[in-house]
Enzyme design. Structure first.
Site, PDB file in Angstrom:
ATOM      1  N   HIS A 103       0.819  -1.215   0.000  1.00  0.00           N
ATOM      2  CA  HIS A 103       0.000   0.000   0.000  1.00  0.00           C
ATOM      3  C   HIS A 103       0.848   1.257   0.000  1.00  0.00           C
ATOM      4  O   HIS A 103       0.428   2.299  -0.484  1.00  0.00           O
ATOM      5  CB  HIS A 103      -1.010  -0.046   1.143  1.00  0.00           C
ATOM      6  CG  HIS A 103      -2.120  -0.989   0.842  1.00  0.00           C
ATOM      7  ND1 HIS A 103      -2.104  -2.301   1.245  1.00  0.00           N
ATOM      8  CD2 HIS A 103      -3.236  -0.826   0.090  1.00  0.00           C
ATOM      9  CE1 HIS A 103      -3.185  -2.903   0.777  1.00  0.00           C
ATOM     10  NE2 HIS A 103      -3.885  -2.035   0.081  1.00  0.00           N
ATOM     11  N   GLU A 144     -11.085 -10.729  -4.535  1.00  0.00           N
ATOM     12  CA  GLU A 144      -9.646 -10.629  -4.261  1.00  0.00           C
ATOM     13  C   GLU A 144      -9.137 -11.801  -3.431  1.00  0.00           C
ATOM     14  O   GLU A 144      -7.987 -11.828  -3.026  1.00  0.00           O
ATOM     15  CB  GLU A 144      -9.297  -9.290  -3.622  1.00  0.00           C
ATOM     16  CG  GLU A 144     -10.166  -8.855  -2.471  1.00  0.00           C
ATOM     17  CD  GLU A 144      -9.849  -7.430  -1.996  1.00  0.00           C
ATOM     18  OE1 GLU A 144      -8.858  -6.840  -2.425  1.00  0.00           O
ATOM     19  OE2 GLU A 144     -10.626  -6.946  -1.163  1.00  0.00           O
ATOM     20  N   ASP A 204      -4.577  -8.185  -4.227  1.00  0.00           N
ATOM     21  CA  ASP A 204      -4.742  -9.231  -3.230  1.00  0.00           C
ATOM     22  C   ASP A 204      -4.995 -10.583  -3.874  1.00  0.00           C
ATOM     23  O   ASP A 204      -4.569 -11.614  -3.339  1.00  0.00           O
ATOM     24  CB  ASP A 204      -5.893  -8.880  -2.271  1.00  0.00           C
ATOM     25  CG  ASP A 204      -5.424  -7.914  -1.199  1.00  0.00           C
ATOM     26  OD1 ASP A 204      -4.340  -8.161  -0.634  1.00  0.00           O
ATOM     27  OD2 ASP A 204      -6.105  -6.915  -0.951  1.00  0.00           O
ATOM     28  N   ARG A 211       2.418  -9.439  -0.542  1.00  0.00           N
ATOM     29  CA  ARG A 211       2.625  -8.366  -1.522  1.00  0.00           C
ATOM     30  C   ARG A 211       3.537  -7.257  -1.017  1.00  0.00           C
ATOM     31  O   ARG A 211       4.020  -6.431  -1.792  1.00  0.00           O
ATOM     32  CB  ARG A 211       1.261  -7.784  -1.950  1.00  0.00           C
ATOM     33  CG  ARG A 211       0.502  -7.141  -0.822  1.00  0.00           C
ATOM     34  CD  ARG A 211      -0.943  -6.868  -1.201  1.00  0.00           C
ATOM     35  NE  ARG A 211      -1.174  -5.519  -1.660  1.00  0.00           N
ATOM     36  CZ  ARG A 211      -2.379  -4.961  -1.771  1.00  0.00           C
ATOM     37  NH1 ARG A 211      -3.471  -5.657  -1.502  1.00  0.00           N
ATOM     38  NH2 ARG A 211      -2.518  -3.737  -2.184  1.00  0.00           N
ATOM     39  N   CYS A 246      -9.746  -3.247 -10.384  1.00  0.00           N
ATOM     40  CA  CYS A 246      -9.298  -2.030  -9.700  1.00  0.00           C
ATOM     41  C   CYS A 246      -7.943  -2.223  -9.025  1.00  0.00           C
ATOM     42  O   CYS A 246      -7.443  -1.341  -8.349  1.00  0.00           O
ATOM     43  CB  CYS A 246     -10.336  -1.567  -8.678  1.00  0.00           C
ATOM     44  SG  CYS A 246     -10.590  -2.739  -7.338  1.00  0.00           S
TER      45      CYS A 246
HETATM   46  C1  PEP Z   1      -6.627  -5.020  -4.593  1.00  0.00           C
HETATM   47  O1  PEP Z   1      -6.413  -5.831  -3.680  1.00  0.00           O
HETATM   48  O2  PEP Z   1      -6.346  -5.223  -5.783  1.00  0.00           O
HETATM   49  C2  PEP Z   1      -7.226  -3.711  -4.270  1.00  0.00           C
HETATM   50  C3  PEP Z   1      -7.580  -2.871  -5.222  1.00  0.00           C
HETATM   51  O3  PEP Z   1      -7.355  -3.375  -2.964  1.00  0.00           O
HETATM   52  P1  PEP Z   1      -6.115  -2.908  -2.055  1.00  0.00           P
HETATM   53  O4  PEP Z   1      -4.932  -2.692  -2.965  1.00  0.00           O
HETATM   54  O5  PEP Z   1      -6.516  -1.654  -1.374  1.00  0.00           O
HETATM   55  O6  PEP Z   1      -5.936  -4.061  -1.134  1.00  0.00           O
HETATM   56 MG    MG Z   2      -7.287  -5.553  -1.780  1.00  0.00          MG
END
Ligand code: PEP
Ligand code: MG
Length: 589
Positions: A212, A455, A479, A489, A526
């Site tokens: 993140h 996810e 995810d 990740r 996304c």
């Molecule tokens: C994802 O997991 O791809 C996602 C968009 O959510 P985040 O990156 O906030 O976990």
């Molecule tokens: Mg996610």
């Protein structure tokens, strides 16, 4: 001496500037002051130092009346050393430099100087002197503690945009030199504090490409490299550095020839950005006439402006958890959340906004106090919807706020990390309950389209259940890759195995898109895959028509869409998914 440090490229572009080393003291406020505040900040440190000197004098006085048992000789020797350090003009001169020449706030200047001196102590041959480092740290701690007890007279300020390389070569020591942040680690909460700040680039020792922290760096659209291992050990405060966010490299102390080369690259990148800006108002339609929706991922309501500026046709992912961070345990109440969601909706000027319910946990602690060190595998723990369902009062507050905001525009509600039908049912009944609460209070609210994030592989393998309950699905590939491949990740040591093109990942993605399309339900990606221009054609070929990404990536993806013939990509895309080594086929479309 010039040397390069390699890491993982996470946010494009070149940054050239002075290194700001962020040590372990992220609990200390870091902000830039205005020039007229310089003297007041220097005075704050001076007052802190004098108060600690007085305190030590008082202590010396007290122990002078004690016997050797209560006050051993070592104690008074230690106090002498502390006094010596405090009265050393080098300490104060250095702090003055950071405040005056770099416009650091007092606490930041103090800890920066501490770090500078600590390194000098580390290099000392003499063991006794080397060990004085601990005294220096204690003294700094005392001053910081004193300053914490005294109101901070200045407010954090932003500095204006950064000059480019040619400017900085002329004005090396001016306060406008671009600054590049180098840290061992930065949590998303730390990054959030820097979101509006001046840094021209970031480098961290740890972190994966879709951590993140990396995602936030991308949203800030400044060059960033993560997983650079020992960067924060090798770089010194104020070193000149170049960050190449495309290649994942940091060059320390570059020679004039290297500087000139990167200055050229920087200008080329600016030209390319200018060229892409011309596509802003062009509709995203493929050569064969397929309409593609390019949406924005945002973290704060104010990011709506960048989304509109990049030509996004809506927000596909508002990561609402960022409203919950850095609040020292005081979560935003219903009215505060409602106001924030309403700002995002109004900011998007009638375009749809997809608000994801809070997704904290794993590598997204609420703040440094909430870092999860108690659980061995926080990514598999109480995160996202699990966290929300574990605290129904908190979740209901958020749902009511989103429902109320939905009265002001087109809002989609997105639920993260669902895996079980029971979680879906619980979520939906809490949503009904939130509506009933608003009805009882006589408060207006709007209608919502309901979406689930796919996810977790379990969700991708039970689509029938998800499609029964939800209006649309959004594939969170960040995810989905993490959980399909069992790769953290955020862990740079396994980053080479984090592979969006693994056949298992591609099959889950392809299948989700196909099922939704077959049932006429909306589907979007996304995760970071949506903003990767190398994957645009593949996702188009798999039938995806809705992509959500950081505003900074939208125009480059649009360029790919405009050049693609979606119909002709279909067969090839399915061959890629079926291949043992999909990456080998990627360039063959
Ligand atoms: C994802 O997991 O791809 C996602 C968009 O959510 P985040 O990156 O906030 O976990
Ligand atoms: Mg996610």
């Amino acid at each position: 001496m010039t040397f390069a440090i390699h890491g993982l490229p996470v946010a494009r572009g070149i940054a050239i500037g002075r290194a700001v080393l962020m040590g372990g003291r992220v609990d200390v406020a870091h902000y830039f002051i205005e020039p007229h505040q310089i003297e007041a900040e220097i005075e704050r440190v001076r007052a802190g130092r004098n108060a600690v000197i007085d305190e030590i004098h008082r202590l010396q006085h007290t122990i002078s009346g004690m016997g050797p048992k209560e006050a051993p000789h070592e104690l008074s020797a230690l106090l002498d050393v502390h006094l010596m350090i405090l009265q050393d003009e080098d300490l104060i001169d250095g702090i003055r430099h950071w405040i005056r020449d770099r416009l650091y706030n007092a606490e930041w200047a103090l800890t920066t100087q501490l770090e500078q001196l600590s390194r000098q102590f580390d290099d000392m041959e003499d063991e006794y002197l080397r060990e004085r480092k601990a005294d220096l740290e204690q003294v700094t701690e005392r001053i910081l503690r004193y300053m914490k007890g005294v109101a901070t007279p200045v407010a954090p300020s932003r500095r204006s945009s950064q000059p480019r390389q040619q400017d900085l070569l002329l004005a090396d020591d001016s306060i406008d030199v671009p600054l590049v942040l180098v840290a061992h680690d930065l949590s998303p909460a730390d990054m959030l504090q820097f979101k509006q700040s001046v840094f021209a680039g970031f480098v961290t020792d740890v972190g994966g490409k879709t951590s993140h922290t990396a995602i936030l760096a991308r949203s800030m659209d400044i060059p960033a490299v993560v997983g650079a291992r020992s960067a924060s050990q090798l770089v010194r405060q104020d070193d000149w550095v170049i960050i190449d966010g495309d290649e994942g490299v940091m060059i320390v102390d570059p020679s004039p020839i290297i500087l000139a080369e990167y200055g050229f690259k920087q200008r080329q990148a600016e030209l390319e950005r200018g060229r892409l800006m011309r596509l802003r108002h062009t509709p995203a339609i493929t050569i064969d006439g397929q309409k593609v929706e390019l949406l924005a991922n945002i973290e704060m309501p104010e990011d709506a402006a960048a989304a509109l500026a990049a030509g996004a046709v809506g927000v596909g992912l508002f990561r609402s958890e960022f409203l919950f961070m850095n609040r020292k345990g005081h979560l935003p109440d219903e009215d505060e959340q409602y106001a924030a969601y309403k700002r995002a909706i109004e900011g998007m000027q009638g375009l749809p906004v997809t608000i994801r319910t809070v997704d904290v946990g794993a590598d997204k602690p609420l703040d440094d106090l909430q870092r999860d060190e108690a659980h061995l595998n926080p990514a598999l723990g109480l995160r996202a919807i699990r966290w929300s369902l574990a605290d129904p009062a908190m979740f209901l507050t958020q749902l009511r706020a989103i429902l109320r905001a939905a009265a002001h525009g087109k809002v989609n509600l997105l639920i993260p990390m669902l895996a079980h039908a029971s979680e879906i049912r619980q979520t939906l009944s809490l949503l009904d309950f939130a509506r009933a609460e608003l009805d009882n209070r006589g408060v207006a609210y709007g209608t919502l389209q309901l979406g689930a994030m796919i996810e977790i592989p379990a969700a991708a393998l039970t689509l029938r259940t998800f499609l029964k309950y939800f209006d649309f699905l959004s594939i969170g590939t960040n995810d989905l890759i993490q959980y399909t491949l069992a790769i953290d990740r955020a862990d740079e040591s396994v980053a080479h195995l984090y592979d969006p093109l693994h056949p298992a990942v591609l099959q889950l993605v392809a299948n989700t898109i196909a099922e939704c399309n077959a049932q006429g339900k909306g589907v979007s990606v996304c995760g970071e895959m949506a903003g990767d221009t190398q994957l645009t054609r593949l996702l188009l070929g798999l039938g995806l028509r809705s992509f959500s990404m950081h505003p900074a990536q939208i125009l480059a993806v649009k360029q790919e869409v405009l050049r693609a013939d979606a119909g002709r990509l279909e067969r090839w895309a399915h061959e890629v998914v079926e291949a043992e080594d999909p990456a080998a086929l990627l360039g063959a479309a």
